[in-house]
Write a protein that holds these residues in place. Structure first.
Motif, PDB file in Angstrom:
ATOM      1  N   PHE A   1      43.528  32.672  23.101  1.00  0.00           N
ATOM      2  CA  PHE A   1      42.097  32.224  24.049  1.00  0.00           C
ATOM      3  C   PHE A   1      42.738  31.349  24.389  1.00  0.00           C
ATOM      4  O   PHE A   1      43.189  31.098  25.730  1.00  0.00           O
ATOM      5  CB  PHE A   1      40.781  33.093  24.259  1.00  0.00           C
ATOM      6  CG  PHE A   1      41.156  34.461  24.797  1.00  0.00           C
ATOM      7  CD1 PHE A   1      40.506  34.946  25.787  1.00  0.00           C
ATOM      8  CD2 PHE A   1      41.662  35.821  24.193  1.00  0.00           C
ATOM      9  CE1 PHE A   1      39.890  35.934  26.556  1.00  0.00           C
ATOM     10  CE2 PHE A   1      40.957  36.530  24.319  1.00  0.00           C
ATOM     11  CZ  PHE A   1      40.150  37.074  25.612  1.00  0.00           C
TER      12      PHE A   1
ATOM     13  N   TYR B   1      43.830  37.601  32.139  1.00  0.00           N
ATOM     14  CA  TYR B   1      42.286  37.638  31.663  1.00  0.00           C
ATOM     15  C   TYR B   1      41.944  38.915  31.884  1.00  0.00           C
ATOM     16  O   TYR B   1      40.692  39.403  30.971  1.00  0.00           O
ATOM     17  CB  TYR B   1      42.612  36.463  32.944  1.00  0.00           C
ATOM     18  CG  TYR B   1      40.640  36.257  31.519  1.00  0.00           C
ATOM     19  CD1 TYR B   1      40.587  35.880  30.591  1.00  0.00           C
ATOM     20  CD2 TYR B   1      39.527  36.190  32.502  1.00  0.00           C
ATOM     21  CE1 TYR B   1      39.474  35.054  29.849  1.00  0.00           C
ATOM     22  CE2 TYR B   1      38.447  35.941  32.192  1.00  0.00           C
ATOM     23  CZ  TYR B   1      38.567  35.008  30.433  1.00  0.00           C
ATOM     24  OH  TYR B   1      37.145  34.540  30.127  1.00  0.00           O
TER      25      TYR B   1
ATOM     26  N   GLN C   1      38.238  31.415  35.970  1.00  0.00           N
ATOM     27  CA  GLN C   1      37.733  33.274  35.116  1.00  0.00           C
ATOM     28  C   GLN C   1      36.634  32.878  34.952  1.00  0.00           C
ATOM     29  O   GLN C   1      36.119  33.995  35.092  1.00  0.00           O
ATOM     30  CB  GLN C   1      38.355  32.110  33.512  1.00  0.00           C
ATOM     31  CG  GLN C   1      40.459  32.114  33.250  1.00  0.00           C
ATOM     32  CD  GLN C   1      39.580  31.563  31.944  1.00  0.00           C
ATOM     33  OE1 GLN C   1      39.134  30.769  31.049  1.00  0.00           O
ATOM     34  NE2 GLN C   1      40.901  31.919  30.966  1.00  0.00           N
TER      35      GLN C   1
END
Length: 303
Positions: free
Chosen positions: A57, A65, A96
């Motif tokens: 990740f 994502y 994010q």
């Protein structure tokens, strides 16, 4: 998947698996293969999945994502709790967080950023990310100097911390002033050993940590669950017997690279085709395949 909070009692029931992320030859997400890995873990009794370093990740493109999170939410069983990761940079965390708002994960691990950081700066980034994402975090402590125990304790009192993944490698696991300080400030049930089966016994027995994460659990989930059960009932001899079974594959991970070897081991054991790793990592060289595959198959045979 489970969307209720990640509480300390989860660590009594399940090892926290840290699986690889399978990809197709063109590096796209391989949904079927990732589903096979998850089913293998669930069939072995594992109900906690953490997608972090082993899933690479760190280098997940921002454009991918949302798709990765959606895939994991679809694939996890109804009684499995999934924790994705975010970061490691501040810029990525903030971007994010916007995506995570659209999902229902009960916690997110913040990947550690090495260099160009201060302890207070890291704490502030974690605080801002948690607020922006609307979820508590797993603080991942991998190196000295990254974030001090006092900063973690302050975040915990604010309700930011769901758990702490402690993964600082020491020459002597039992001699660890940082961890000794941390357990004096934060509920030990929320702190989990983050370096697999090898240091887990010492971390739980001598420091009172709540449980442990594992990569090799992806090969032998039932065996890792048996070790957790032995640790929880303080049957240290049985826990040590099981721990030793994981040693050959763990030695290869330590000697070559933990992420790259696990990626190959899951495929070499016949669990799922894991495919290529995203840059800036590379898949392990073919000269290592025979040793990794043999160790993985031997471990799988103990399930």
């Amino acid at each position: 998947m489970i969307t209720s909070p990640l509480t300390a009692d989860w660590f009594d029931r399940s090892v926290m698996a840290v699986p690889p992320m399978a990809r197709a030859v063109d590096r796209s997400l391989a949904e079927e293969a990732n589903g096979r890995i998850i089913r293998h873990l669930e069939d072995g009794g594992v109900r906690l999945l953490l997608y972090g370093g082993n899933a690479n990740f760190y280098h997940l493109p921002l454009a991918e994502y949302d798709a990765a999170l959606s895939m994991l939410a679809r694939l996890a069983g109804n009684d499995t709790l999934v924790v994705p990761s975010a970061g490691p940079t501040y810029a990525l965390l903030i971007e994010q967080a916007k995506t995570l708002r659209r999902h229902a994960f009960p916690a997110v691990m913040v990947l550690p950023q090495r260099g160009i950081t201060t302890s207070q700066g890291v704490a502030e980034a974690i605080r801002e990310f948690s607020q922006a994402a609307g979820v508590p975090v797993i603080v991942y402590v991998k190196d000295d100097g990254y974030i001090e125990p006092e900063e973690i304790a302050a975040l915990d009192k604010e309700g930011v911390v769901a758990a702490v993944k402690y993964a600082v490698v020491r020459p002597d696991t039992g001699t660890d002033p940082y961890l000794r300080k941390l357990v004096s400030l934060v509920d030990t049930r929320k702190i989990i050993s983050g370096i697999g089966e090898q240091p887990a016994i010492v971390h739980v027995r001598d420091f009172g940590l709540g449980g442990f994460t594992s990569g090799c659990v992806c090969v032998a989930p039932a065996l890792s669950q048996q070790m957790l059960a032995a640790v929880k009932r303080q049957d240290w001899a049985e826990a040590e017997r099981i721990r030793a079974i994981f040693t050959p594959l763990e030695d290869l991970r330590n000697g070559i690279n933990p992420i790259r070897v696990l990626h190959r081991a899951v495929e070499g054991a016949g669990i799922a085709a894991t495919g290529p790793l995203l840059p800036m990592l590379t898949t392990v060289g073919a000269e290592h395949h025979a040793a990794i595959d043999a160790a993985a198959k031997a471990l799988l045979a103990h399930r």
